[in-house]
Design a protein around this motif. Structure first.
Motif, PDB file in Angstrom:
ATOM      1  N   VAL A 157       0.868  -1.178   0.000  1.00  0.00           N
ATOM      2  CA  VAL A 157       0.000   0.000   0.000  1.00  0.00           C
ATOM      3  C   VAL A 157       0.902   1.224   0.000  1.00  0.00           C
ATOM      4  CG1 VAL A 157      -1.789   1.303   1.199  1.00  0.00           C
ATOM      5  CG2 VAL A 157      -1.802  -1.202   1.268  1.00  0.00           C
ATOM      6  N   MET A 158       0.685   2.103  -0.952  1.00  0.00           N
ATOM      7  CA  MET A 158       1.407   3.369  -0.989  1.00  0.00           C
ATOM      8  C   MET A 158       0.432   4.482  -0.646  1.00  0.00           C
ATOM      9  SD  MET A 158       3.937   2.961  -4.273  1.00  0.00           S
ATOM     10  CE  MET A 158       5.027   4.275  -3.710  1.00  0.00           C
ATOM     11  N   GLY A 159       0.972   5.544  -0.087  1.00  0.00           N
ATOM     12  CA  GLY A 159       0.072   6.619   0.309  1.00  0.00           C
ATOM     13  C   GLY A 159       0.764   7.948   0.444  1.00  0.00           C
ATOM     14  N   TRP A 160      -0.044   8.973   0.569  1.00  0.00           N
ATOM     15  CA  TRP A 160       0.413  10.335   0.836  1.00  0.00           C
ATOM     16  C   TRP A 160      -0.127  10.766   2.197  1.00  0.00           C
ATOM     17  CZ3 TRP A 160       3.946  12.617  -2.160  1.00  0.00           C
ATOM     18  CH2 TRP A 160       4.101  12.159  -3.459  1.00  0.00           C
ATOM     19  N   TYR A 161       0.751  11.360   2.971  1.00  0.00           N
ATOM     20  CA  TYR A 161       0.391  11.934   4.254  1.00  0.00           C
ATOM     21  C   TYR A 161       0.894  13.370   4.252  1.00  0.00           C
ATOM     22  CZ  TYR A 161      -0.576   7.193   5.874  1.00  0.00           C
ATOM     23  OH  TYR A 161      -1.108   5.931   6.028  1.00  0.00           O
ATOM     24  N   ARG A 162       0.346  14.185   5.144  1.00  0.00           N
ATOM     25  CA  ARG A 162       0.817  15.561   5.229  1.00  0.00           C
ATOM     26  C   ARG A 162       0.936  15.975   6.682  1.00  0.00           C
ATOM     27  NH1 ARG A 162      -4.366  18.654   2.419  1.00  0.00           N
ATOM     28  NH2 ARG A 162      -5.913  18.289   4.071  1.00  0.00           N
ATOM     29  N   GLN A 163       1.825  16.937   6.885  1.00  0.00           N
ATOM     30  CA  GLN A 163       2.137  17.340   8.254  1.00  0.00           C
ATOM     31  C   GLN A 163       2.529  18.805   8.285  1.00  0.00           C
ATOM     32  OE1 GLN A 163       5.467  15.209   9.968  1.00  0.00           O
ATOM     33  NE2 GLN A 163       4.654  15.441  12.033  1.00  0.00           N
ATOM     34  N   ALA A 164       1.924  19.534   9.208  1.00  0.00           N
ATOM     35  CA  ALA A 164       2.297  20.918   9.482  1.00  0.00           C
ATOM     36  C   ALA A 164       3.243  20.932  10.676  1.00  0.00           C
ATOM     37  CB  ALA A 164       1.049  21.742   9.774  1.00  0.00           C
ATOM     38  N   PRO A 188      -5.754  27.185   0.955  1.00  0.00           N
ATOM     39  CA  PRO A 188      -4.638  27.511   1.864  1.00  0.00           C
ATOM     40  C   PRO A 188      -4.435  26.451   2.952  1.00  0.00           C
ATOM     41  CG  PRO A 188      -5.895  29.469   1.375  1.00  0.00           C
ATOM     42  CD  PRO A 188      -6.655  28.325   0.759  1.00  0.00           C
ATOM     43  N   GLU A 189      -5.510  25.834   3.389  1.00  0.00           N
ATOM     44  CA  GLU A 189      -5.371  24.812   4.438  1.00  0.00           C
ATOM     45  C   GLU A 189      -4.746  23.517   3.931  1.00  0.00           C
ATOM     46  OE1 GLU A 189      -8.150  26.518   3.616  1.00  0.00           O
ATOM     47  OE2 GLU A 189      -9.940  25.232   3.762  1.00  0.00           O
ATOM     48  N   ASP A 190      -4.499  23.409   2.641  1.00  0.00           N
ATOM     49  CA  ASP A 190      -3.755  22.270   2.106  1.00  0.00           C
ATOM     50  C   ASP A 190      -2.245  22.464   2.230  1.00  0.00           C
ATOM     51  OD1 ASP A 190      -6.172  22.144  -0.515  1.00  0.00           O
ATOM     52  OD2 ASP A 190      -6.029  20.754   1.182  1.00  0.00           O
ATOM     53  N   THR A 191      -1.839  23.632   2.685  1.00  0.00           N
ATOM     54  CA  THR A 191      -0.417  23.914   2.865  1.00  0.00           C
ATOM     55  C   THR A 191       0.170  23.011   3.936  1.00  0.00           C
ATOM     56  OG1 THR A 191      -0.642  26.220   2.190  1.00  0.00           O
ATOM     57  CG2 THR A 191       1.249  25.659   3.579  1.00  0.00           C
ATOM     58  N   ASP A 192       1.172  22.237   3.562  1.00  0.00           N
ATOM     59  CA  ASP A 192       1.800  21.267   4.455  1.00  0.00           C
ATOM     60  C   ASP A 192       3.033  20.698   3.768  1.00  0.00           C
ATOM     61  OD1 ASP A 192      -1.174  19.887   5.994  1.00  0.00           O
ATOM     62  OD2 ASP A 192       0.498  20.944   6.966  1.00  0.00           O
ATOM     63  N   VAL A 193       3.790  19.911   4.507  1.00  0.00           N
ATOM     64  CA  VAL A 193       4.783  19.039   3.900  1.00  0.00           C
ATOM     65  C   VAL A 193       4.099  17.707   3.601  1.00  0.00           C
ATOM     66  CG1 VAL A 193       6.984  17.859   4.151  1.00  0.00           C
ATOM     67  CG2 VAL A 193       6.680  20.152   5.123  1.00  0.00           C
ATOM     68  N   TYR A 194       4.210  17.256   2.368  1.00  0.00           N
ATOM     69  CA  TYR A 194       3.569  16.020   1.936  1.00  0.00           C
ATOM     70  C   TYR A 194       4.615  14.903   1.866  1.00  0.00           C
ATOM     71  CZ  TYR A 194      -0.769  18.426   0.920  1.00  0.00           C
ATOM     72  OH  TYR A 194      -1.947  19.138   1.038  1.00  0.00           O
ATOM     73  N   TYR A 195       4.265  13.780   2.486  1.00  0.00           N
ATOM     74  CA  TYR A 195       5.184  12.652   2.581  1.00  0.00           C
ATOM     75  C   TYR A 195       4.625  11.447   1.837  1.00  0.00           C
ATOM     76  CZ  TYR A 195       7.510  15.187   6.360  1.00  0.00           C
ATOM     77  OH  TYR A 195       8.184  16.118   7.090  1.00  0.00           O
ATOM     78  N   CYS A 196       5.478  10.791   1.119  1.00  0.00           N
ATOM     79  CA  CYS A 196       5.159   9.518   0.468  1.00  0.00           C
ATOM     80  C   CYS A 196       5.423   8.383   1.466  1.00  0.00           C
ATOM     81  CB  CYS A 196       6.057   9.370  -0.761  1.00  0.00           C
ATOM     82  SG  CYS A 196       5.946   7.799  -1.620  1.00  0.00           S
TER      83      CYS A 196
END
Length: 117
Positions: A33-40, A87-95
């Motif tokens: 399973v691959m995915g995208w996560y995000r973190q502020a 604007p609330e999508d602003t984050d660091v996105y991680y694979c």
């Protein structure tokens, strides 16, 4: 040794689009399973979307209808098409990769997405 390399982040205006890519090298396993996560900063890392090796997808409610996750198994590459960015999508996105048989996981280094006018 599995390596995940993200690309495609950047600065975009509200309402705009970006496409993230995650290229995997090494043995990622047939069942994964691959995915995208995000973190502020200072916040927990949250799920954005996942896609299994069979193509089953899952999305966070906040991105449903705006983001589309896909993968090209022949290239070991996963994508995240992000439309109608806010604007609330602003984050660091991680694979992220989870190999089912070995129950192991790997994170990419992250890519910054900034949505601002």
């Amino acid at each position: 040794q599995v390596q995940l390399v993200e690309s495609g982040g950047g600065l975009v205006q509200p309402g705009g689009s970006l496409r993230l890519s995650c290229a995997a090298s090494g043995s990622i396993g047939s069942f994964n399973v691959m995915g995208w996560y995000r973190q502020a900063p200072g916040q927990q890392r949250d799920l954005v979307a996942t896609i299994s090796s069979s193509g089953r997808t899952n999305y966070a409610d906040s991105v449903k209808g705006r983001f589309t996750i896909s993968r090209d198994n022949s290239k070991n590459t996963m994508y995240l098409q992000m439309n109608s960015l806010k604007p609330e999508d602003t984050d660091v996105y991680y694979c992220h990769l989870r190999r089912i048989v070995t129950d192991t996981e790997k994170w990419g280094q992250g890519t910054q997405v900034t949505v601002s006018s």
